[in-house]
Design a protein around this motif. Structure first.
Motif, short mmCIF file in Angstrom:
data_model
loop_
_atom_site.label_atom_id
_atom_site.label_comp_id
_atom_site.label_asym_id
_atom_site.label_seq_id
_atom_site.Cartn_x
_atom_site.Cartn_y
_atom_site.Cartn_z
N ASP A 119 -23.51 46.24 5.87
CA ASP A 119 -22.43 47.22 5.76
C ASP A 119 -21.77 47.45 7.11
O ASP A 119 -20.54 47.49 7.21
CB ASP A 119 -22.97 48.54 5.22
N VAL A 123 -19.06 52.93 5.36
CA VAL A 123 -18.41 53.16 4.08
C VAL A 123 -16.90 53.36 4.25
O VAL A 123 -16.43 53.71 5.34
CB VAL A 123 -18.99 54.40 3.35
N THR A 159 -16.36 56.35 -2.84
CA THR A 159 -17.01 55.91 -1.60
C THR A 159 -17.58 54.51 -1.81
O THR A 159 -18.45 54.31 -2.66
CB THR A 159 -18.14 56.88 -1.20
N ARG A 177 -19.33 51.04 -0.14
CA ARG A 177 -20.02 50.42 0.98
C ARG A 177 -19.24 49.21 1.45
O ARG A 177 -18.80 48.39 0.65
CB ARG A 177 -21.43 50.01 0.57
#
Length: 303
Positions: free
Chosen positions: A139, A174, A186, A188
């Motif tokens: 991420d 995010v 939201t 990732r």
């Protein structure tokens, strides 16, 4: 007169001890602090220079280009500052971690700790942590590349998977998007594989019109061009257009209807306004010329 040679034995012992390991540790700490301060200063200076670059470009453009060609939206780019500050945060963290780690290992080595097993253990722990936190690392890395590549920024209208909306924030881990219903999504960054950006660079405002099958195409073509011409002479929207309006050919046909589209290239941040105005102008021209819409479309309603 007093001299070092005349100092007590315990003082000589203290200085002999201090100029050994303690002096080396103090030197390591001082050099580490100075190095970290210089790195942070360099990162801060570079970040501020990048942010100020937009202002210099604007000043240069205003001096070299005619006023009609210089628009505020050409330089009002908040994502540039966002990218610079986010990357600066990552660099500061990396610099701090690197300097502290090296200084710690050097100090441990000076006080007699065998750091070879420690380095080996740290390597094994790092591999284990990497496997356990690979999603988190993915991420963060994806977030860094999203910012560096400028795939989208705050205020852009994007299509990411089955989510469509306006980007409200882009962080390292995010991205937050608010859709037309006000729902905050939201996502990732590691899960973002494909992005459609509707508001980056330029957009195309277009209005499809479904008319009856036996409609006079010449009359329809004139009506759509007249509607587009009204937008070209609009005092508010004229500066947002980036080219001549176009009326395409028949893009869809059924036994009862034909579909023709009028479109114009426009600034990305004014696409919605231009589309709404163009739709209203098309409606007015069609009603003025009594052009029949498709039987399955209520009178005065465009698809």
């Amino acid at each position: 007169m007093w001299s070092v040679a005349q100092s007590p034995a315990w003082v000589e012992s203290f200085w002999a001890w201090f100029w050994g390991v303690p002096a080396h540790i103090v030197t390591i700490l001082v050099v580490s602090i100075i190095t970290l301060a210089l790195l942070r200063r360099l990162i801060k200076t570079t970040t501020e220079r990048i942010i100020r670059g937009t202002r210099k470009a604007e000043a240069l453009a205003r001096r070299e280009l005619p006023d009609a060609l210089v628009r505020p939206e050409m330089f009002n780019n908040p994502r540039r500052e966002q990218r610079a500050r986010t990357v600066a945060t990552v660099l500061r963290s990396a610099a701090t971690l690197t300097v502290v780690t090296i200084a710690t290992l050097m100090i441990l080595d000076r006080i007699g700790v065998n750091i070879a097993p420690l380095v080996a253990s740290a390597g094994i722990a790092g591999v284990a942590l990497g496997f356990g936190a690979q999603t988190l690392v993915k991420d963060f890395l994806s977030g860094i590349f999203l910012l560096l590549e400028d795939q989208f920024g705050v205020g852009d209208t994007v299509y990411i998977g089955d989510v469509t909306g306006t980007v409200e924030s882009v962080a390292l881990r995010v991205t937050r998007i608010r859709d037309a219903d006000g729902v905050m999504w939201t996502l990732r960054n590691g899960e973002i594989l494909k992005v459609g950006n509707q508001t980056q660079g330029w957009s195309r405002a277009s209005v499809p019109v479904r008319v009856a099958f036996d409609c006079d195409m010449g009359q329809l073509h004139d009506a759509l061009l007249a509607a587009a011409d009204r937008i070209r002479h609009d005092e508010v929207l004229a500066d947002s257009l980036q080219g001549e309006p176009t009326v395409g050919g028949i893009e869809a046909m059924t036994s009862q209807s034909l579909t023709v589209r009028v479109s114009v290239r426009t600034d990305s941040n004014r696409m919605a306004d231009v589309t709404a105005a163009l739709r209203d102008a098309v409606r007015g021209e069609i009603e003025k010329r009594s052009i029949p819409l498709a039987p399955d479309v209520p009178k005065g309603l465009l698809s």
